[in-house]
Design a protein around this motif. Structure first.
Motif, mmCIF file in Angstrom:
data_model
loop_
_atom_site.group_PDB
_atom_site.id
_atom_site.type_symbol
_atom_site.label_atom_id
_atom_site.label_comp_id
_atom_site.label_asym_id
_atom_site.label_seq_id
_atom_site.Cartn_x
_atom_site.Cartn_y
_atom_site.Cartn_z
ATOM 1 N N LEU A 101 0.839 -1.199 0.000
ATOM 2 C CA LEU A 101 0.000 0.000 0.000
ATOM 3 C C LEU A 101 0.874 1.250 0.000
ATOM 4 N N LEU A 139 -10.811 -3.859 3.438
ATOM 5 C CA LEU A 139 -9.665 -2.952 3.563
ATOM 6 C C LEU A 139 -10.118 -1.496 3.622
ATOM 7 N N ASP A 253 1.557 -2.591 4.672
ATOM 8 C CA ASP A 253 1.001 -1.254 4.807
ATOM 9 C C ASP A 253 2.077 -0.204 4.491
ATOM 10 N N SER A 254 1.624 1.008 4.198
ATOM 11 C CA SER A 254 2.570 2.099 3.901
ATOM 12 C C SER A 254 3.479 2.398 5.096
ATOM 13 N N TYR A 258 3.246 -5.408 8.372
ATOM 14 C CA TYR A 258 2.811 -6.446 7.424
ATOM 15 C C TYR A 258 2.060 -7.546 8.154
ATOM 16 N N VAL A 299 -2.107 -0.028 13.581
ATOM 17 C CA VAL A 299 -2.150 0.077 12.117
ATOM 18 C C VAL A 299 -3.098 -0.978 11.543
ATOM 19 N N ARG A 303 -6.539 -0.244 9.386
ATOM 20 C CA ARG A 303 -6.708 -0.738 8.014
ATOM 21 C C ARG A 303 -7.897 -1.683 7.860
#
Ligand SMILES: Cc1cc2nc3c(=O)[nH]c(=O)nc-3n(C[C@H](O)[C@H](O)[C@H](O)COP(=O)(O)OP(=O)(O)OC[C@H]3O[C@@H](n4cnc5c(N)ncnc54)[C@H](O)[C@@H]3O)c2cc1C
Length: 395
Positions: A101, A139, A253-254, A258, A299, A303
């Protein structure tokens, strides 16, 4: 002290050392003897069994993408290739893709990397936020505008199954495994001549391979070589949300957090920034639980609301075999010690590279050159020359 002689002595019988042993013992025309020295036959603290098992095509250098393409080819036939006495290993390849992402600030780099992947024929698509929300309805795409998704040959395998399959096949093909630790390497000028074992034996060697994982720097030093490979600790957590999410990819993720499904659970983690990633003691496998609470869980919950309530059911720590110089593997002979070969510094992606690295090192030892895939960009002497061969996609 007993002294035996082998044409090739491999230090480290993990997934890389065992892959080298398998490919060497499979070489047509190669009749040499091969020994593997492994300090822990249970592999309790080796990196491979503690890894995420991830296999991806989404790298940023053409060489790493080509390595992944060979991994895919190899895994497609792994049962037949590594069969022993009719027993075909199953490494359980779950081809559910990787989804990276990106925020608006990451888009330019993602598009540049995507162009490289397209040129190399990697099956990767870029998805905008609506496309991601449609494909992955669970998501929350707030704040992310681009996703890079692998449509084939990406996902995860059972890492221990691959390690054991290489090892079993290598042994079936005549490779000798020693249950011992290499503690010294004898050198005569520009060649290494023998490996000394903790148990007291010495193995005379025509060639030595350093496949010691996160201990690679220590093994290099035994022959007077300076290899910038050292351990970096990573904590992994297994969480239960009492629900499964079909076709969930390995999501990155950004922020770098993970996670991916693991049976009825999910496994997750996050690598710290480089300046917050100190060298641990080699035997420090204590899990950093605060890291999950502070960095990972918030996070995941942001998400995907399904992660707001969860239970941590297991956790462990493992070591990345980090190449501190440029986060890429070091493959091939030492420039000043011609029969000392390196297969080190995979920086968190060595499991999936093991087939190509095993094949490449076996070619170097027996033919003196790369025959299938040219991996000379990974040569040892780039370090002394200060020429970084940077892999940007280090998770
Ligand atoms: C949390 C985590 C997640 C990861 N996720 C992934 C992933 O998703 N995908 C991926 O491709 N990779 C991943 N990796 C990285 C991967 O596990 C490693 O790159 C890979 O295992 C390297 O293989 P190796 O054989 O070199 O090292 P290891 O698997 O560590 O094996 C090295 C072996 O050498 C032995 N040894 C060391 N020194 C000596 C000595 N002096 N004498 C005798 N034996 C010795 C050790 O006992 C060990 O068994 C991850 C790693 C971690 C820690």
């Amino acid at each position: 002290m007993a002294k035996q002689a082998f044409d090739v002595v491999i230090i480290g019988g993990g997934v890389i050392g065992s892959a080298v042993a398998y490919f060497l013992s499979s070489r047509p025309g190669f009749t040499g003897s091969v020994a593997v020295i492994e300090r822990d036959q249970t592999y309790e603290f080796a990196s491979a069994p503690r890894s995420l098992g991830g296999v991806r095509q989404q790298f940023t250098t053409p060489e790493n993408i080509k390595i992944s393409q060979y991994t895919a080819e190899f895994l497609a036939q792994v049962g037949d290739i590594l069969e022993v006495d009719g027993d075909k290993p199953d490494v359980g390849f779950k081809k559910q893709g990787y989804l990276f992402l990106g925020t608006p600030g990451m888009e330019d780099a993602m598009r540049r990397i995507h162009d490289i992947q397209m040129r190399e024929g990697a099956p990767v698509v870029l998805l905008d936020a609506p496309a991601m929300a449609e494909k992955f309805p669970w998501l929350n795409v707030d704040g992310v505008t681009l996703g890079s998704y692998g449509t084939a040959n990406e996902g995860w395998i059972d890492p221990f199954a691959l390690l054991q399959a290489f090892r079993r096949k290598a042994r079936a093909q005549g490779v000798t495994y020693f249950d011992d630790e290499a503690v010294g390497i004898d050198r005569d000028g520009a060649t290494v001549t023998a490996v000394r074992l903790k148990g007291g034996d010495t193995l005379a060697a025509g060639a030595v391979v350093n496949a010691a994982g996160f201990r690679g720097g220590k093994v290099a030093a035994m022959a007077g070589a300076d290899l910038p490979v050292a351990p970096r600790k990573r904590s992994v957590f297994v969480v239960d949300i009492r629900e499964q999410i079909p076709n969930h990819p390995l999501l990155i993720d950004s922020t770098g957090v993970y996670w991916r499904p693991e049976g009825q659970y999910f496994v997750c983690g996050k690598s710290p920034e480089e300046d917050n990633d100190p060298e641990p003691a080699y035997d420090d496998f204590e899990v950093d639980h605060a890291w999950f609470e502070n960095e990972i869980w918030p996070v995941m919950a942001e998400r995907c609301a399904k992660f707001e309530a969860l239970k941590v059911v297991n956790s462990w720590a493992g070591m990345y075999d980090m190449n501190l110089f440029d986060h890429n593997a070091v493959i091939g002979p030492h420039p000043e010690i011609s029969n000392f070969y390196f297969a080190n510094g995979f920086s968190g992606h060595g499991l999936q590279q093991s087939p190509a690295i095993g094949r490449a090192v076996s070619e170097l030892i027996t033919a003196g050159k790369f025959e299938t895939l040219d991996l000379s960009a990974f040569r040892f002497d780039r370090i002394a020359a200060g020429e970084r061969f940077l892999e940007e996609a280090v998770v």
